[in-house]
Design a protein around this motif. Structure first.
Motif, short mmCIF file in Angstrom:
data_model
loop_
_atom_site.label_atom_id
_atom_site.label_comp_id
_atom_site.label_asym_id
_atom_site.label_seq_id
_atom_site.Cartn_x
_atom_site.Cartn_y
_atom_site.Cartn_z
N ARG A 269 3.26 -0.77 2.22
CA ARG A 269 2.52 -0.01 1.19
C ARG A 269 1.51 -0.91 0.48
NH1 ARG A 269 7.27 3.26 0.73
NH2 ARG A 269 8.30 1.77 -0.62
N TYR A 270 1.90 -2.16 0.25
CA TYR A 270 1.00 -3.13 -0.37
C TYR A 270 -0.20 -3.40 0.55
CZ TYR A 270 -0.72 -7.64 -2.06
OH TYR A 270 -1.52 -8.66 -2.50
N MET B 96 8.90 -1.56 4.12
CA MET B 96 8.04 -0.47 3.66
C MET B 96 7.25 -0.85 2.41
SD MET B 96 7.98 1.86 5.80
CE MET B 96 6.92 2.85 4.76
N GLU B 97 7.87 -1.61 1.52
CA GLU B 97 7.13 -2.02 0.31
C GLU B 97 5.99 -2.96 0.67
OE1 GLU B 97 8.75 -2.56 -3.52
OE2 GLU B 97 10.76 -2.00 -2.87
N TYR B 98 6.22 -3.88 1.61
CA TYR B 98 5.14 -4.75 2.06
C TYR B 98 4.03 -3.92 2.72
CZ TYR B 98 7.13 -9.39 1.19
OH TYR B 98 7.58 -10.53 0.60
N GLN C 296 -1.43 -1.49 2.78
CA GLN C 296 -2.30 -0.33 2.92
C GLN C 296 -3.50 -0.46 1.98
OE1 GLN C 296 0.36 2.93 2.15
NE2 GLN C 296 1.05 3.08 4.28
N LYS C 297 -3.28 -1.14 0.84
CA LYS C 297 -4.34 -1.31 -0.16
C LYS C 297 -4.98 -2.69 -0.09
CE LYS C 297 -1.93 1.83 -3.29
NZ LYS C 297 -1.15 1.95 -4.53
N ASN D 140 2.27 3.16 9.61
CA ASN D 140 1.92 3.04 8.20
C ASN D 140 0.63 2.30 7.89
OD1 ASN D 140 4.35 4.13 6.49
ND2 ASN D 140 5.25 3.05 8.22
N PRO E 213 7.68 -7.55 -3.28
CA PRO E 213 7.91 -6.13 -3.56
C PRO E 213 8.58 -5.94 -4.92
CG PRO E 213 8.49 -6.61 -1.30
CD PRO E 213 8.17 -7.93 -1.95
#
Length: 201
Positions: A80-81, A76-78, A83-84, A50, A105
């Motif tokens: 996704r954060y 997964m929420e961490y 990733q940006k 990811n 999250p």
């Protein structure tokens, strides 16, 4: 009919309650899948899948495991954060400023704010006292901090476990030379919140 949490099956007004109640043990029509927390190697594979150009970073993975306890949805929420918002320095080392970042999250934040809203001052104080021992705490110590007997402490903790899901029993273990029931905060941010609310006086 699909539910992602067991408590949904306990609602009194649940449609098809009679069917669920009578046939829940019938394996041909009901299936229960439990997502276990990630192991260290699974967490590493998840980071690789990811985060672009991710190479194993022990410090980052320990931080992520500490914040999420390996719960897949929170991990997964961490990710996704991150990733940006890159958690790494230009040399690939873990950015220590991430520790001071208050990101939580959204799903965890929403659920936690609802839980805290249902707690009275005594319950919040009990959880704060529990947090003083650490993310894992014992009935042996909590009963002494609450100045009460062990059975009363267990009753209080069981009520909090069933009502909130903030803590859970991990069974009897040897701590401080005695066998005692050990509880654990189910998420790192639960422990952080109550530890920060302690009145040290």
């Amino acid at each position: 009919v699909f539910s992602y949490k067991a408590s949904s099956l306990e609602d009194e007004a649940l449609p098809l309650l009679q069917l669920v109640g009578s046939d829940f043990s019938n394996k041909s029509i009901t299936h229960k899948i439990v997502l276990k927390p990630f192991t260290k190697s699974e967490l590493n594979r998840c980071c690789r899948a990811n985060l672009p150009d991710y190479s194993t970073n022990e410090k980052f993975e320990l931080w992520l495991m500490g914040k999420s306890y390996g719960v897949p949805g929170i991990v997964m929420e961490y990710l996704r954060y991150f990733q940006k918002n890159d958690p790494f320095e230009s040399d690939g080392s873990f950015n220590d400023n991430v520790n001071e970042n208050n990101f939580l999250p959204p799903s965890a934040q929403s659920a936690f704010s609802q839980i805290v809203g249902t707690l009275g001052n005594k319950e919040k104080n009990t959880l704060a006292i529990c947090s003083a021992e650490g993310a894992e705490f014992t009935v042996f110590i909590v009963s002494q901090l609450l100045n009460t007997d062990v059975l009363t402490a267990i009753k209080k903790l069981r009520v909090l476990q069933n009502k909130t899901g903030v803590i859970r029993s991990i069974g009897p273990h040897y701590r401080y030379g005695v066998k005692t029931t050990v509880y654990r905060f189910t998420q790192a941010f639960y422990h952080d919140f109550f530890e920060n609310s302690l009145e040290f006086e």
